[in-house]
Design an enzyme around this catalytic site. Structure first.
Site, short mmCIF file in Angstrom:
data_model
loop_
_atom_site.label_atom_id
_atom_site.label_comp_id
_atom_site.label_asym_id
_atom_site.label_seq_id
_atom_site.Cartn_x
_atom_site.Cartn_y
_atom_site.Cartn_z
N ASN A 156 0.81 -1.23 0.00
CA ASN A 156 0.00 0.00 0.00
C ASN A 156 0.84 1.27 0.00
O ASN A 156 0.40 2.30 -0.51
CB ASN A 156 -1.04 -0.02 1.13
N GLU A 251 4.21 -4.87 12.40
CA GLU A 251 3.21 -3.80 12.21
C GLU A 251 2.11 -4.39 11.34
O GLU A 251 2.32 -4.64 10.15
CB GLU A 251 3.85 -2.59 11.50
N GLU A 384 -10.99 -6.01 8.89
CA GLU A 384 -10.30 -4.97 8.13
C GLU A 384 -10.88 -4.91 6.71
O GLU A 384 -11.08 -5.94 6.07
CB GLU A 384 -8.80 -5.27 8.07
P1 NAD Z 1 0.52 -9.38 3.33
O1 NAD Z 1 0.58 -9.84 4.72
O2 NAD Z 1 -0.24 -10.19 2.36
O3 NAD Z 1 2.02 -9.27 2.70
C1 NAD Z 1 2.99 -8.44 3.29
C2 NAD Z 1 4.36 -8.92 2.82
O4 NAD Z 1 4.63 -10.20 3.38
C3 NAD Z 1 4.50 -9.07 1.32
O5 NAD Z 1 5.77 -8.61 0.92
C4 NAD Z 1 4.41 -10.58 1.13
O6 NAD Z 1 5.05 -11.07 -0.03
C5 NAD Z 1 5.12 -11.06 2.37
N1 NAD Z 1 4.82 -12.44 2.77
C6 NAD Z 1 3.73 -13.19 2.48
N2 NAD Z 1 3.84 -14.41 3.08
C7 NAD Z 1 5.00 -14.39 3.77
C8 NAD Z 1 5.67 -15.34 4.60
N3 NAD Z 1 5.16 -16.55 4.87
N4 NAD Z 1 6.85 -15.00 5.16
C9 NAD Z 1 7.39 -13.78 4.94
N5 NAD Z 1 6.82 -12.85 4.15
C10 NAD Z 1 5.63 -13.16 3.58
O7 NAD Z 1 0.00 -7.88 3.39
P2 NAD Z 1 -0.40 -6.94 2.15
O8 NAD Z 1 -1.66 -7.45 1.57
O9 NAD Z 1 0.78 -6.78 1.28
O10 NAD Z 1 -0.66 -5.54 2.89
C11 NAD Z 1 -1.87 -5.17 3.45
C12 NAD Z 1 -1.85 -5.38 4.96
O11 NAD Z 1 -0.78 -4.65 5.52
C13 NAD Z 1 -3.10 -4.86 5.64
O12 NAD Z 1 -3.52 -5.79 6.58
C14 NAD Z 1 -2.62 -3.59 6.34
O13 NAD Z 1 -3.35 -3.22 7.47
C15 NAD Z 1 -1.22 -3.96 6.68
N6 NAD Z 1 -0.41 -2.77 6.91
C16 NAD Z 1 -0.04 -2.46 8.18
C17 NAD Z 1 0.69 -1.31 8.44
C18 NAD Z 1 1.10 -0.93 9.83
O14 NAD Z 1 1.96 -0.07 9.99
N7 NAD Z 1 0.54 -1.53 10.87
C19 NAD Z 1 1.07 -0.50 7.37
C20 NAD Z 1 0.67 -0.84 6.09
C21 NAD Z 1 -0.06 -1.99 5.87
#
Ligand code: NAD
Length: 536
Positions: A156, A251, A384
């Site tokens: 995002n 996070e 969410e």
């Molecule tokens: P996601 O959890 O699907 O993926 C995040 C990252 O993790 C990606 O780079 C993905 O390739 C990687 N990943 C996936 N499986 C993994 C594994 N088994 N081991 C290690 N890495 C792995 O999240 P998304 O869809 O990319 O992002 C949206 C989410 O992020 C929403 O839930 C949002 O709330 C959260 N978010 C949180 C914050 C915060 O600061 N709290 C900020 C931005 C987004």
């Protein structure tokens, strides 16, 4: 907006080779492929780790000033290359120009902040003697970078989060392997190039593109992992880090509430609500996702929000100021949003504006949507959304609003709108969230002196503040004693006259005089009894 295609992570000379597999990157607003990125498998990630470990001591040896110089040069470089960065950010996210400008503001702020403050946050800390046992000892704790840090980022905010979290890790003296989201892997390559041009030594900041398996491979080789993403993936990353016994900072997701009190400036409240729910098409961890409005101002608030949401322009962002709300990043994300609206309507909610995906376009868009007559049986109030929904609920008073705001497994952020700042601060104390804003939203991101993180299932650890850089360091506690006298009172051999005195001294320090008076004879009596029993 770019129409040409871009290939990311072309390995630098001597860089680890990725596999032949490539990920196609698509502009969500146009549906057109705009580039591709290589996939790093476990072997390629291990090679990156070896290079990072070899480069890290030299980077650490540059000291705070040497590293700050590179970060400040990068700040200038990013300002000079803003057009290039904005173009690629917009293309890989499908968002509007203004959302990308907001994104750029964060690393520009953070580069200056950590360049200026890293040394202050990480300088050795003195500790006072807490017991006579450590009197005359010099007590210091030191922060040493872990060595190799893995940063795993979502889609995002591809630069703000991935690179933004790398900045304090680098400022502390670590090498970094950054795993961007497979959906937005292009802009970060421009950042890597910029750091190289600004004098970052080779191997200190490396990128491992790929999907979840690449992320897992990164967790397997680093000394510490900083993960941002969904709660579900955060659990997996946390479990993997626990298996390796490496620290993890997580996070995660949120379901941020906004409470509007009867005394609020309603025009500001409505603007905060609309911006908070639709900026970056609602795909912000700090997005406001549910609204609790005191009965007395509910109708007025809803009518202002409806008017403002109806006026939002949505579509392919062709130029600055051309539209207000951009695209939704993936088809899956679009389906999550639509499923929540359908679920709410099936359970009795009413749609006042929007309510469906935008039809007849090649890109992915969801209409900014206002829902009323909602409650906590509906997914739009509990799960969410990560999309432009504004479900609004009427509440009797602030107490009911706080109760409902806390009725969630998440605890990332919250907003309270009231003219009474003291009341706002008091209510902020009662909300179970890591960050709370009164009469504001999103600006926490730019308060880098304040810790920012989530509680409950929204995460472990914080960004920003002293903790936001210390988490990238191991602490080392050093105690230096003077070299005299020859022996301390508790050294060998144990002595039947001295030992009771030792006990009297210990209890005397923390107990009352009468207890001390009792302690010594009791200790001597115990010694005599034990001697008799042992026949000595
Ligand atoms: P996601 O959890 O699907 O993926 C995040 C990252 O993790 C990606 O780079 C993905 O390739 C990687 N990943 C996936 N499986 C993994 C594994 N088994 N081991 C290690 N890495 C792995 O999240 P998304 O869809 O990319 O992002 C949206 C989410 O992020 C929403 O839930 C949002 O709330 C959260 N978010 C949180 C914050 C915060 O600061 N709290 C900020 C931005 C987004």
């Amino acid at each position: 907006m770019t129409t040409s295609t871009t290939d990311s992570s072309t390995p630098a000379p001597g860089a680890a080779a990725s596999t032949d597999e490539r990920i196609a990157v698509v502009n969500p607003a146009t549906g057109l492929q705009i580039g591709s990125a290589p996939v790093f498998d476990a072997a390629a990630v291990a090679e990156l780790a070896a290079r990072g470990r070899a480069a890290q001591p030299g980077w650490e040896a540059m000291g705070f000033d040497g590293r700050a110089l590179v970060l400040r040069r990068m700040q200038q470089w990013m300002s000079d290359h803003a057009d290039e960065l904005l173009e690629i950010l917009q293309a890989e996210t499908g968002r509007v120009f203004e959302d990308s400008v907001l994104e750029l503001a964060y690393p520009l702020t953070a580069l200056g902040h950590w360049a200026r403050n890293a040394e202050k946050y990480l300088r050795p800390q003195k500790a006072a003697a807490s017991s006579p046992f450590v009197l005359s000892r010099r007590l210091r704790s030191y922060y040493r970078p872990y060595g190799l840090v893995g940063i795993i980022a979502p889609w995002n905010f591809p630069i703000t989060i991935g690179f933004g979290d790398s900045i304090p890790a680098l400022a502390a003296g670590n090498a970094v392997i950054l795993k961007p989201s497979e959906i937005t892997p292009l802009s970060i390559e421009v950042i890597r190039r910029g750091l190289e041009e600004c004098g970052m030594p080779e191997g200190v900041f490396q990128i491992a593109t790929g999907a979840g398996a690449t992320g897992a491979a990164v967790v397997d080789v680093v000394d510490m992992v900083m993960f941002t993403g969904s709660t579900a993936t955060g659990r997996k990353v946390g479990a993997q880090a626990a298996q390796r016994l490496i620290p993890a900072s997580l996070e995660l997701g949120g379901k941020d509430p906004m409470i509007v009190l009867a005394d609020a400036n309603l025009e500001r409240a409505a603007n905060l609500a609309v911006f908070g729910a639709t900026v970056n098409s609602g795909q912000v961890c700090l997005s406001t996702e549910r609204f609790y409005v005191e009965e007395a101002v509910y109708d007025e608030f809803v009518s202002r929000v409806v008017a403002k949401v109806s006026a939002l322009r949505q579509g392919v962002p062709v130029a600055p100021g051309s539209v207000d709300v951009g695209a939704i990043i993936t088809a899956d994300q679009l389906e999550v949003i639509d499923a929540q609206v359908r679920d709410a309507v099936a359970k009795g909610a009413r749609v006042l504006v929007g309510g469906q995906p935008v039809r007849g376009v090649t890109g992915r868009f969801y209409e900014p949507t206002v829902l009323v007559d909602v409650d906590h049986t509906m997914a739009c109030m509990t799960d969410e959304t990560f999309g432009p929904l504004l479900p609004i609920m009427k509440v009797a008073d602030a107490d009911e609003a706080v109760r409902l705001a806390n009725d969630t497994r998440y605890g990332l952020a919250a907003t309270i709108v009231t003219r009474d700042r003291a009341r706002g601060a008091e209510l902020a104390g009662r909300i179970d969230a890591g960050t709370v804003s009164v009469n504001d939203m999103l600006t926490h991101c730019f308060a880098l002196g304040l810790p920012m993180g989530g509680v409950k299932t929204s995460g472990i650890g914080t960004r920003h503040g002293a903790a936001g850089i210390r988490k990238f360091c191991a602490t080392k506690a050093v105690l230096v004693a003077p070299s005299f006298p020859n022996a301390d009172i508790h050294f060998y051999p144990a002595n039947e006259k001295v030992s009771p005195l030792l006990l009297a001294a210990v209890t005397g320090l923390y107990g009352t005089a009468s207890r001390v008076a009792r302690a010594t004879p009791r200790a001597l009596a115990t010694a005599r009894r034990l001697r008799r029993e042992l026949g000595r």
